[in-house]
Design a protein around this motif. Structure first.
Motif, short mmCIF file in Angstrom:
data_model
loop_
_atom_site.label_atom_id
_atom_site.label_comp_id
_atom_site.label_asym_id
_atom_site.label_seq_id
_atom_site.Cartn_x
_atom_site.Cartn_y
_atom_site.Cartn_z
N VAL A 63 -70.68 14.26 -69.85
CA VAL A 63 -70.41 13.50 -68.63
C VAL A 63 -68.94 13.11 -68.61
O VAL A 63 -68.31 12.97 -69.68
N PRO A 64 -68.35 12.94 -67.42
CA PRO A 64 -66.92 12.62 -67.35
C PRO A 64 -66.53 11.37 -68.15
O PRO A 64 -65.44 11.32 -68.72
N SER A 65 -67.39 10.37 -68.21
CA SER A 65 -67.03 9.16 -68.95
C SER A 65 -67.00 9.39 -70.47
O SER A 65 -66.57 8.51 -71.21
N ASN A 66 -67.41 10.57 -70.91
CA ASN A 66 -67.38 10.91 -72.34
C ASN A 66 -66.42 12.09 -72.57
O ASN A 66 -66.54 12.81 -73.54
N MET A 67 -65.48 12.28 -71.65
CA MET A 67 -64.59 13.44 -71.68
C MET A 67 -63.14 12.99 -71.75
O MET A 67 -62.78 11.96 -71.21
N THR A 68 -62.34 13.79 -72.41
CA THR A 68 -60.89 13.60 -72.42
C THR A 68 -60.27 14.91 -71.96
O THR A 68 -60.62 15.98 -72.45
N LEU A 69 -59.38 14.83 -70.98
CA LEU A 69 -58.68 16.00 -70.49
C LEU A 69 -57.21 15.83 -70.83
O LEU A 69 -56.62 14.79 -70.54
N VAL A 70 -56.63 16.83 -71.47
CA VAL A 70 -55.23 16.80 -71.86
C VAL A 70 -54.55 18.01 -71.25
O VAL A 70 -55.06 19.13 -71.37
N ALA A 71 -53.42 17.79 -70.60
CA ALA A 71 -52.64 18.89 -70.02
C ALA A 71 -51.25 18.86 -70.64
O ALA A 71 -50.61 17.81 -70.70
N VAL A 72 -50.80 20.02 -71.10
CA VAL A 72 -49.49 20.14 -71.73
C VAL A 72 -48.81 21.37 -71.18
O VAL A 72 -49.43 22.42 -71.04
N GLY A 73 -47.56 21.25 -70.82
CA GLY A 73 -46.84 22.43 -70.37
C GLY A 73 -45.85 22.11 -69.27
O GLY A 73 -45.61 20.95 -68.92
N THR A 108 -49.09 17.25 -58.87
CA THR A 108 -49.99 18.34 -58.45
C THR A 108 -51.16 18.45 -59.41
O THR A 108 -52.32 18.58 -59.00
N ALA A 109 -50.87 18.40 -60.71
CA ALA A 109 -51.93 18.49 -61.71
C ALA A 109 -52.91 17.34 -61.57
O ALA A 109 -54.14 17.55 -61.63
N GLN A 110 -52.42 16.12 -61.40
CA GLN A 110 -53.32 14.97 -61.25
C GLN A 110 -54.20 15.11 -60.01
O GLN A 110 -55.38 14.78 -60.04
N ARG A 111 -53.62 15.63 -58.92
CA ARG A 111 -54.41 15.84 -57.69
C ARG A 111 -55.50 16.89 -57.93
O ARG A 111 -56.67 16.70 -57.57
#
Length: 174
Positions: A45-55, A61-64
């Protein structure tokens, strides 16, 4: 693989670390589609997820895009995790020997150490490095290279969340 499974099964008498991470034949055989799907719905579930973006990208734009992709999920709390069984103190040496059609003899010594959050862990990692994590380590230089008693030798500290093991692993002729 067999050596590691036997080591963990002997080193931990009560704690779930004694069991294979992927499960036993019995536990995996008991899975049903419904059990797997219920597990998925409960924990993924989203409340148990971590999303990491690198680059190299535009942050706005990425947040949207992330909000669009994940914003439609219903909010639900992460279920409480069960408390794991504690491990009783080890009072004497435990030995497990298994004969078989192996090409070499494999030996593993395991000593109990604290888990990942203990302040002693960095020193234990350094000890494992000095003892046996490279060709310049003490065990390699003395036992393998100079004395030529073993085919290979190494040491490392395994430090998961709860409890850990300092392990020395040896391969030699039978």
């Amino acid at each position: 693989r067999k050596l590691y499974q036997m080591t963990f099964f002997e080193a931990f008498q009560k704690h779930p670390y004694r069991l294979p991470t992927l499960g036993t034949i019995e536990s995996v055989s008991s899975f049903t589609r419904e059990k797997i799907y219920d597990f998925y719905k409960r924990w993924y579930v989203p409340s148990n997820m971590t999303l990491v973006a690198v680059g190299d990208f535009d942050v706005e734009t990425a947040q949207r895009q992330i909000a669009e992709a994940f914003g439609g999920f219903d909010k639900q709390p992460v279920p409480p995790r069960s408390t794991r069984v504690g491990e009783p103190p080890q009072e004497k040496m435990r030995v497990k020997v298994e004969e078989g059609a192996f090409q070499k003899a494999y030996l593993q010594l395991a000593f109990p150490i604290p888990g990942a959050n203990d302040p002693k862990v960095p020193a234990l990692d350094a000890l494992a490095m000095v003892l046996g994590m490279s060709d310049t380590s003490r065990l390699y230089k003395h036992v393998q290279y100079e004395k030529q008693l073993v085919d290979s030798i190494g040491a490392y500290s395994h430090t998961p969340k709860d409890l850990g093991l300092m392990m020395i692993t040896v391969t030699l002729d039978e």
